[in-house]
Design an enzyme around this catalytic site. Structure first.
Site, short mmCIF file in Angstrom:
data_model
loop_
_atom_site.label_atom_id
_atom_site.label_comp_id
_atom_site.label_asym_id
_atom_site.label_seq_id
_atom_site.Cartn_x
_atom_site.Cartn_y
_atom_site.Cartn_z
N ASP A 159 73.23 36.72 16.37
CA ASP A 159 74.38 37.37 17.01
C ASP A 159 75.28 36.37 17.74
O ASP A 159 76.48 36.61 17.89
CB ASP A 159 73.90 38.47 17.97
CG ASP A 159 73.34 39.64 17.20
OD1 ASP A 159 74.06 40.59 16.94
OD2 ASP A 159 72.14 39.56 16.83
N GLU A 212 77.97 41.99 21.27
CA GLU A 212 77.19 40.87 20.72
C GLU A 212 76.37 40.19 21.82
O GLU A 212 75.25 39.75 21.58
CB GLU A 212 78.11 39.85 20.03
CG GLU A 212 78.95 40.38 18.87
CD GLU A 212 78.16 41.01 17.72
OE1 GLU A 212 76.93 41.02 17.76
OE2 GLU A 212 78.82 41.53 16.80
N HIS A 235 73.37 42.16 22.33
CA HIS A 235 72.40 41.91 21.24
C HIS A 235 71.68 40.58 21.49
O HIS A 235 70.47 40.49 21.30
CB HIS A 235 73.10 41.88 19.88
CG HIS A 235 73.85 43.14 19.56
ND1 HIS A 235 74.67 43.26 18.46
CD2 HIS A 235 73.92 44.33 20.21
CE1 HIS A 235 75.20 44.49 18.45
NE2 HIS A 235 74.77 45.14 19.50
N TYR A 249 67.63 40.23 21.99
CA TYR A 249 66.72 39.38 21.21
C TYR A 249 66.08 38.29 22.06
O TYR A 249 64.99 37.82 21.75
CB TYR A 249 67.46 38.81 19.98
CG TYR A 249 67.81 39.91 18.99
CD1 TYR A 249 66.83 40.80 18.55
CD2 TYR A 249 69.11 40.10 18.53
CE1 TYR A 249 67.13 41.84 17.67
CE2 TYR A 249 69.42 41.13 17.63
CZ TYR A 249 68.43 41.99 17.21
OH TYR A 249 68.72 43.01 16.34
N GLU A 282 76.55 47.63 15.01
CA GLU A 282 76.95 46.84 13.84
C GLU A 282 77.73 47.69 12.84
O GLU A 282 78.66 47.20 12.19
CB GLU A 282 75.72 46.21 13.16
CG GLU A 282 74.93 45.22 14.01
CD GLU A 282 75.75 44.05 14.54
OE1 GLU A 282 76.91 43.87 14.13
OE2 GLU A 282 75.23 43.33 15.41
N HIS A 298 81.13 47.63 14.14
CA HIS A 298 81.77 46.31 13.97
C HIS A 298 82.25 46.13 12.53
O HIS A 298 83.34 45.61 12.29
CB HIS A 298 80.78 45.18 14.30
CG HIS A 298 80.29 45.22 15.72
ND1 HIS A 298 79.23 44.48 16.17
CD2 HIS A 298 80.73 45.92 16.79
CE1 HIS A 298 79.03 44.73 17.45
NE2 HIS A 298 79.92 45.60 17.85
FE LIG Z 1 78.16 42.76 15.32
FE LIG Z 2 75.39 41.99 16.81
#
Ligand SMILES: [Fe+2]
Ligand SMILES: [Fe+2]
Length: 335
Positions: free
Chosen positions: A68, A99, A102, A106, A208, A211
């Site tokens: 990401d 993002e 994200h 993670y 996503e 996006h």
């Molecule tokens: Fe994305």
């Molecule tokens: Fe993402």
């Protein structure tokens, strides 16, 4: 014009209300990492995962660790720079926030799944050291670095270079690499495994999807204003790029399923990727290339979910995120 270089900051009259609407839609879709609980996953990693599944998870985590960040990097350096629409910049601003969420998700995942410091470091270095993950990163860098020097889109060639970058990240990186990885996660969820990862993936999957929708809307607007750019040669090149992305993802698949995971096979994954690739080509206004069916029933429901109940579900599911504060990462944590 949407690719012209004289910066447009005017929101009235609004030239691209469709982008503004996408921005408004994306604002209904806000969550935080506080709601994610990886504690059951930790038990599953210790007691329930087969060694083959554990290998698959190690590869997935290593891919997610940096993916990401790469997308965010391209968003700032290229999308934001070249799409001359203040409405789209609003959408991209929210996407950048997504993002970063994200990336944080993670980070939490790596911290929870990989207690050993050296292994953790290796996961973050995977995009340089693990060949099947490096290939994915190299694919991104190829289409990102190729337009590093691109400041003005003043010729058709330069416009096409940018369009290729846009399509690469929308159709191949977010649209294919990520969807391949989501399929592994949902395969495991289908077996009752790793509920924390599945929850996080639900939210990221929806982000996503939006996006990709935003980038595809940008491509549609570019196509409307510069129809001559979308000739047969561009379509052929984009289909080659998509095929290259499938190959790269299949190399990852061979590696991730190296020891054999019961119920999953490279053949099924190839079919799934082809099915997704056709969806992306259709979204781009191109003809399908593969005509493959979706072999994963557990992904059919997932595909429908964002379409049917996307924003209504958010009210009950996402707002809870503000009420708790589990799993928070602080700058003082030693990694
Ligand atoms: Fe994305
Ligand atoms: Fe993402």
């Amino acid at each position: 014009m949407i690719l012209s270089s004289n910066l447009d900051l005017t929101l009235r009259p609004m030239k691209y209300p469709q982008f503004f609407q996408l921005y408004k839609n994306s604002l209904k879709n806000i969550w935080t990492t506080d709601e994610i609980d990886f504690s059951v996953d930790f038990e599953h990693l210790r007691d329930r995962l087969s060694p083959q599944e554990a290998h698959l998870i190690r590869r997935l985590v290593a891919f997610f660790a940096t993916a990401d960040n790469l997308v965010a990097h391209n968003l700032v350096l290229n999308f934001y720079k070249h799409i001359n629409s203040p409405e789209m910049r609003m959408f991209l601003g929210k996407q950048l926030f997504d993002e970063m969420l994200h990336v944080e998700t993670y980070l939490l995942l790596v911290d929870n799944y990989i207690p050993d410091h050296e292994e953790r470091q290796a996961a973050f270095d995977a995009y340089q050291n693990i060949p099947s993950i490096k290939q994915k990163a190299d694919f991104c860098f190829k289409y990102m670095d190729s337009i590093n020097e691109l400041n003005n889109l003043d010729t058709d060639d330069r416009k096409r270079q940018f369009i290729e970058n846009l399509i690469c990240f929308a159709a191949c990186v977010e649209g294919l690499f990520f969807f391949g990885s989501f399929a592994y996660v949902y395969f495991l969820r289908n077996k009752g495994l790793l509920p924390g990862l599945a929850t996080a993936t639900n939210w990221i999957f929806r982000d996503e999807t939006l996006h990709i929708e935003g980038a595809m809307a940008a491509v549609a607007a570019i196509r409307k204003e510069y129809p001559h750019l979308f000739d047969a040669a561009l379509e052929a090149r984009m289909k080659l790029m998509v095929e290259e992305a499938i190959q790269v993802e299949m190399n990852f698949c061979q590696d991730a399923l190296n020891f054999g995971v019961s119920g999953l096979s490279p053949k099924l994954m190839r079919e799934y990727l082809e099915y997704v690739a056709d969806q992306r080509l259709t979204q781009l206004g191109f003809s399908k290339a593969y005509l493959s069916k979706n072999p994963f029933s557990f992904m059919v429901l997932q595909d429908l979910q964002p379409l049917t109940n996307f924003f209504e579900k958010r009210v009950t599911e996402y707002q809870k995120g503000f009420e708790s504060s589990r799993n928070s990462v602080t700058f003082n944590d030693e990694f």
